[in-house]
Every structure is written in structure tokens, then in C-alpha cells.
Design a protein around this motif. Structure first.
Motif, PDB file in Angstrom:
ATOM      1  N   ASP A  13      -1.139 -89.592  -6.881  1.00 48.10           N
ATOM      2  CA  ASP A  13      -0.027 -89.896  -7.713  1.00 48.10           C
ATOM      3  C   ASP A  13       0.206 -91.463  -7.402  1.00 48.10           C
ATOM      4  N   TRP A  14      -0.444 -91.994  -6.754  1.00 42.40           N
ATOM      5  CA  TRP A  14      -0.421 -93.476  -6.428  1.00 42.40           C
ATOM      6  C   TRP A  14      -0.316 -94.239  -7.818  1.00 42.40           C
ATOM      7  N   ASN A  15       1.183 -94.691  -8.254  1.00 45.18           N
ATOM      8  CA  ASN A  15       1.151 -95.414  -9.267  1.00 45.18           C
ATOM      9  C   ASN A  15       0.753 -94.760 -10.562  1.00 45.18           C
ATOM     10  N   HIS A  16       0.848 -93.580 -10.371  1.00 48.35           N
ATOM     11  CA  HIS A  16       0.294 -92.514 -11.726  1.00 48.35           C
ATOM     12  C   HIS A  16       1.237 -91.309 -11.552  1.00 48.35           C
ATOM     13  N   GLY A  17       2.147 -91.565 -12.189  1.00 48.83           N
ATOM     14  CA  GLY A  17       3.337 -90.467 -12.288  1.00 48.83           C
ATOM     15  C   GLY A  17       3.012 -89.219 -13.398  1.00 48.83           C
ATOM     16  N   PRO A  41     -12.212 -89.606 -13.644  1.00 50.88           N
ATOM     17  CA  PRO A  41     -13.309 -90.441 -13.589  1.00 50.88           C
ATOM     18  C   PRO A  41     -13.423 -90.642 -12.200  1.00 50.88           C
ATOM     19  N   GLU A  42     -14.714 -90.775 -11.803  1.00 47.60           N
ATOM     20  CA  GLU A  42     -15.181 -91.179 -10.558  1.00 47.60           C
ATOM     21  C   GLU A  42     -14.628 -92.678 -10.216  1.00 47.60           C
ATOM     22  N   ASN A  43     -14.061 -92.887  -9.006  1.00 44.92           N
ATOM     23  CA  ASN A  43     -13.719 -94.205  -8.478  1.00 44.92           C
ATOM     24  C   ASN A  43     -12.369 -94.659  -9.651  1.00 44.92           C
ATOM     25  N   GLY A  44     -11.390 -93.611  -9.870  1.00 47.93           N
ATOM     26  CA  GLY A  44     -10.484 -94.058 -10.634  1.00 47.93           C
ATOM     27  C   GLY A  44      -9.422 -94.882  -9.686  1.00 47.93           C
ATOM     28  N   TRP A  45      -8.791 -95.858 -10.470  1.00 43.67           N
ATOM     29  CA  TRP A  45      -8.041 -96.796  -9.859  1.00 43.67           C
ATOM     30  C   TRP A  45      -6.843 -96.126  -8.814  1.00 43.67           C
ATOM     31  N   SER A  46      -6.165 -95.059  -9.425  1.00 39.30           N
ATOM     32  CA  SER A  46      -5.193 -94.433  -8.807  1.00 39.30           C
ATOM     33  C   SER A  46      -5.709 -93.783  -7.297  1.00 39.30           C
ATOM     34  N   LEU A  47      -6.592 -92.932  -7.191  1.00 42.85           N
ATOM     35  CA  LEU A  47      -7.485 -92.436  -6.232  1.00 42.85           C
ATOM     36  C   LEU A  47      -7.880 -93.610  -5.451  1.00 42.85           C
ATOM     37  N   GLN A  48      -8.529 -94.544  -5.945  1.00 41.88           N
ATOM     38  CA  GLN A  48      -9.157 -95.474  -4.923  1.00 41.88           C
ATOM     39  C   GLN A  48      -8.252 -96.258  -4.127  1.00 41.88           C
ATOM     40  N   ASN A  49      -6.738 -96.672  -4.840  1.00 45.05           N
ATOM     41  CA  ASN A  49      -5.910 -97.104  -4.183  1.00 45.05           C
ATOM     42  C   ASN A  49      -5.140 -96.314  -2.967  1.00 45.05           C
ATOM     43  N   LEU A  50      -4.965 -95.069  -3.444  1.00 45.42           N
ATOM     44  CA  LEU A  50      -4.450 -94.133  -2.414  1.00 45.42           C
ATOM     45  C   LEU A  50      -5.461 -93.973  -1.097  1.00 45.42           C
ATOM     46  N   VAL A  51      -6.722 -93.923  -1.406  1.00 41.78           N
ATOM     47  CA  VAL A  51      -7.522 -93.595  -0.192  1.00 41.78           C
ATOM     48  C   VAL A  51      -7.840 -94.812   0.494  1.00 41.78           C
ATOM     49  N   GLU A  52      -7.835 -96.059  -0.064  1.00 41.45           N
ATOM     50  CA  GLU A  52      -7.997 -97.322   0.785  1.00 41.45           C
ATOM     51  C   GLU A  52      -6.696 -97.657   1.391  1.00 41.45           C
ATOM     52  N   GLY A  53      -5.612 -97.308   0.867  1.00 40.65           N
ATOM     53  CA  GLY A  53      -4.225 -97.650   1.470  1.00 40.65           C
ATOM     54  C   GLY A  53      -3.675 -96.585   2.605  1.00 40.65           C
ATOM     55  N   TYR A  54      -4.260 -95.338   2.442  1.00 38.98           N
ATOM     56  CA  TYR A  54      -3.665 -94.063   3.167  1.00 38.98           C
ATOM     57  C   TYR A  54      -4.735 -93.212   4.048  1.00 38.98           C
ATOM     58  N   GLY A  55      -5.867 -93.362   3.274  1.00 37.57           N
ATOM     59  CA  GLY A  55      -6.905 -92.485   3.988  1.00 37.57           C
ATOM     60  C   GLY A  55      -7.221 -91.164   3.320  1.00 37.57           C
ATOM     61  N   LYS A  56      -8.193 -90.528   3.383  1.00 37.84           N
ATOM     62  CA  LYS A  56      -8.480 -89.302   2.769  1.00 37.84           C
ATOM     63  C   LYS A  56      -7.814 -88.068   3.079  1.00 37.84           C
ATOM     64  N   GLU A  57      -7.172 -88.368   4.537  1.00 36.05           N
ATOM     65  CA  GLU A  57      -6.256 -87.194   4.809  1.00 36.05           C
ATOM     66  C   GLU A  57      -5.384 -86.844   4.023  1.00 36.05           C
TER      67      GLU A  57
END
Length: 380
Positions: A13-17, A41-57
């Protein structure tokens, strides 16, 4: 029913309401015994930003709030629609998807697909980016679910679809509900993204300036805050909390006395009747809400009772003082808002509405309304 959903993301839900509402809808459908699959989609922008900023945990943490939540990743190059849609009864395709995917699913439906196919619009781009939205190929879709009457009417007026239904967002009350309040950590909390400069002046008038002028203890959560925004918060003495996972919002609401709603300008000026997801969730958590002006053209609430309305910054200050200094008034507003959500605006209510649309489309009632025995068998 076998239901297939194509959305930008259910995990992030990173920037994805839209993930807020989607999670609640999926859970409600599954609780009624339906088989639901989500594709993103694989590598969608919301999930990418979430993982890059806060980790897969953070994805593991999500499971604690939504046990069993899952998705299917795809690429436009590799997705096999014959395989994915083989047993589908209902397919929903969100407006954040690529034009190519929307077109290909429509073509698949035209070439013998036995399912009913709906496009789901939950954004203001039908008004603000009309040219892009007009390029979606919806000829072979059975209709559009629009999260406001104004958008529904636009699809019909423009000839983008032959059928359309209004399907508002709502609160997922399995996650958004009143938490026990002990000692307050502050006066005001606000959860929202800065958002493309679509409400900069409004955020200053209805949020930042009142907090500063009243000397309130406040905290703001959200993403995409530019340097000038963070500076303004610091100058007003407001703590900036960064991104807050949506499923933790209810716990934060319980720590503060009041929250506010500041809708983006496109909704105020061009799309009356659409409150967006945040006020549904705030009221579901039992926190008093004060809103800057928006036209409740579809009579979703009773403004002035379910929440207070501030027509300008001075009224916002007056309402904030009332809620903070008069606990009984605060309880009254919070209780009315919560009651309205529970009576009219939960994800269960929206699934009821979706089931009626399915019935109108001709899906067999035995698939729409599963018996208790069938639900138990599906769960096993």
C-alpha cells in the motif's frame, strides 16, 4: 464463484490506496466461500518502493494482519490468459493496469471467454487524464465499476462502456475498528501522502497552519513529501513519521484525539460525492474526524454529525478546539461516524453490491450465493 482480479498490488500500500479496499474485498469474498486469485505485475512500482525502502520483512508483517494473503506475479510477455482465466466466473481489471493488458483480456473474453468481465475505476484520472483513460479498450467488457456516480456517468456519456455501476470504496472493518484508548500521545494525527501538489494550499490551510497556530502536538504519516513540505511540518512543530503500513493506522488513531480529512483538489472541484478511502477508515476506527469542504452529493454521510466540516482555516481551528477540549462532543461525533460506517460502508456492504451486479450480469445464483455447506467444503 471463481474470481480473478488484476490489480496493481495487494501486497503493497506504498502510495497505493487501492490496496486498502482490495484486501478487505478479497477477505470478504473468501469468507463467503468464493475462490479468489489476484494477479499483479512483477516489479510493480508500489511493491518495489516498499521493499527498497523498508525491506521484504514488511511482507511477512502483512501476513499477521491478513493471514494467507497472496498474489500471483506476471509479466505482459509471459502471462498465459488461457491458463489464468480457464475456470473464471468473474474477472475484475483495475484501471492502474497497462493498456495492453486491458486490451488483451478484452480480446480473450471476445474469443470465447465464459466469464463476466468488469473494469474497476478508483481514481480521478477519468477527469484529469481523460485522453489516457479513453485509450483503454473496453469494447468486450461487460461494464465498469466506478467509485463514484460522477465517474460512472462519465463512462456512459463518453461511450467508453455500455453499462456502469457506482461501487464506492469502504472500510475493511476486520482491520479498521476502534482500539482501546489509554493515554493519548498527542492531539492530532494525519495519515496521507503529499500527492503531486494536488492539495498543497489546502494542507497548509486546514492542517499545518491550524496545528501551528493552536500549538497542538501532532504527527503526520505519508510518503512523497518534498523538502519544502518537510520544512513546513518542522516549522509548525509537527512530527513527520514517514510511511505507515495501512494496517497499522487503526493503532495510531487510538493514540490521538482527532484526525482531519483534506481531499485532493480534483475530487473537490470535479468529482463531488467521492470521499476516497481515508475518511471511511478513520470513522471506522472511532476517532473524531474534521474535514475540509467536499460535496457529499451521493448522501453517503451526514456532514456535521458523522464528521465536522470546516469551510476555512479559522473554522478548522474552532472545530479542533471543540473536539480537543470537549470530550463528550468528541465521543458524540466519533460514535455517529462509526455507526454510519458499520451500517452502510463496510467491505461486506460492497460485496453485497457486487453480488447484485453479478446477478444482473447473469451469473448463476447458485455460484453467487453459496450455501453454508458449500462454503465449508470450499474452506476444506
Amino acid at each position: 464463484m471463481n474470481i480473478t482480479l488484476f490489480y496493481h498490488s495487494i501486497l503493497s500500500d506504498w502510495n497505493h490506496g487501492n490496496a486498502h479496499f482490495l484486501r478487505g474485498i478479497v477477505r470478504e469474498l473468501e469468507e463467503r466461500g468464493h475462490q479468489v486469485q489476484v494477479f499483479e505485475p512483477e516489479n510493480g512500482w508500489s511493491l518495489q518502493n516498499l521493499v527498497e525502502g523498508y525491506g521484504k520483512e514488511k511482507l511477512d508483517e502483512l501476513q499477521a494482519y491478513y493471514p494467507g494473503i497472496s498474489t500471483n506475479f506476471y509479466t505482459l510477455k509471459s502471462i498465459n490468459l488461457d491458463e489464468v482465466l480457464a475456470n473464471a466466473d468473474l474477472v475484475l481489471v483495475h484501471e492502474w493496469n497497462e493498456h495492453e493488458l486491458v486490451k488483451r483480456i478484452g480480446a480473450h473474453r471476445a474469443n470465447g471467454g465464459k466469464y463476466k468481465l468488469l473494469f474497476h475505476d478508483t481514481h480521478h484520472r477519468a477527469v484529469t487524464e481523460r485522453e489516457s483513460m479513453a485509450k483503454y479498450e473496453l469494447t468486450h467488457y461487460d461494464g465498469v465499476l466506478a467509485f463514484g456516480q460522477k465517474i460512472r456517468d462519465l463512462y456512459l456519456q463518453e461511450g467508453w462502456t455500455r453499462k456502469a455501476w457506482t461501487w464506492h470504496e469502504a472500510a475493511d472493518t476486520s482491520v479498521f475498528y476502534p482500539h482501546e484508548r489509554k493515554d493519548f500521545e498527542g492531539d492530532l494525527v494525519w495519515i496521507g501522502n503529499w500527492g503531486d501538489e494536488e492539495r498543497t494550499a489546502e494542507l497548509h490551510e486546514f492542517l499545518i497552519n491550524p496545528v501551528k497556530e493552536l500549538g497542538l502536538k501532532a504527527k503526520i504519516y505519508g510518503v512523497r513529501y518534498p523538502e519544502h513540505a518537510r520544512k513546513a511540518l518542522a516549522d509548525a512543530g509537527i512530527e513527520y513519521g514517514g510511511w505507515l503500513p495501512n494496517y497499522k493506522a487503526a493503532g495510531e488513531f487510538a493514540k490521538y484525539k482527532v484526525t482531519v480529512h483534506v481531499p485532493r483538489r480534483p475530487y473537490v472541484e470535479a468529482l463531488p460525492g467521492i470521499p476516497t478511502i481515508r475518511p471511511f477508515e478513520a470513522m471506522a476506527c472511532g476517532i473524531p474526524l474534521i474535514s475540509s469542504p467536499w460535496d457529499d452529493a451521493e448522501n453517503l454521510f451526514t456532514p456535521g454529525e458523522d464528521f465536522l466540516v470546516a469551510r476555512n482555516g479559522e473554522e478548522m481551528k474552532a472545530h479542533l478546539q471543540t473536539i480537543i477540549n470537549q470530550p463528550e462532543k468528541a465521543k458524540e461525533v466519533a460514535a455517529r461516524g462509526l455507526e454510519t460506517i458499520r451500517n452502510r460502508h463496510t467491505c461486506a456492504h460492497r460485496v453485497n453490491e457486487l453480488e447484485k451486479v453479478c446477478q444482473e450480469l447473469g451469473i448463476t445464483e447458485s455460484k453467487i450465493y453459496l450455501t453454508q455447506k458449500e462454503q465449508i467444503l470450499n474452506e476444506e
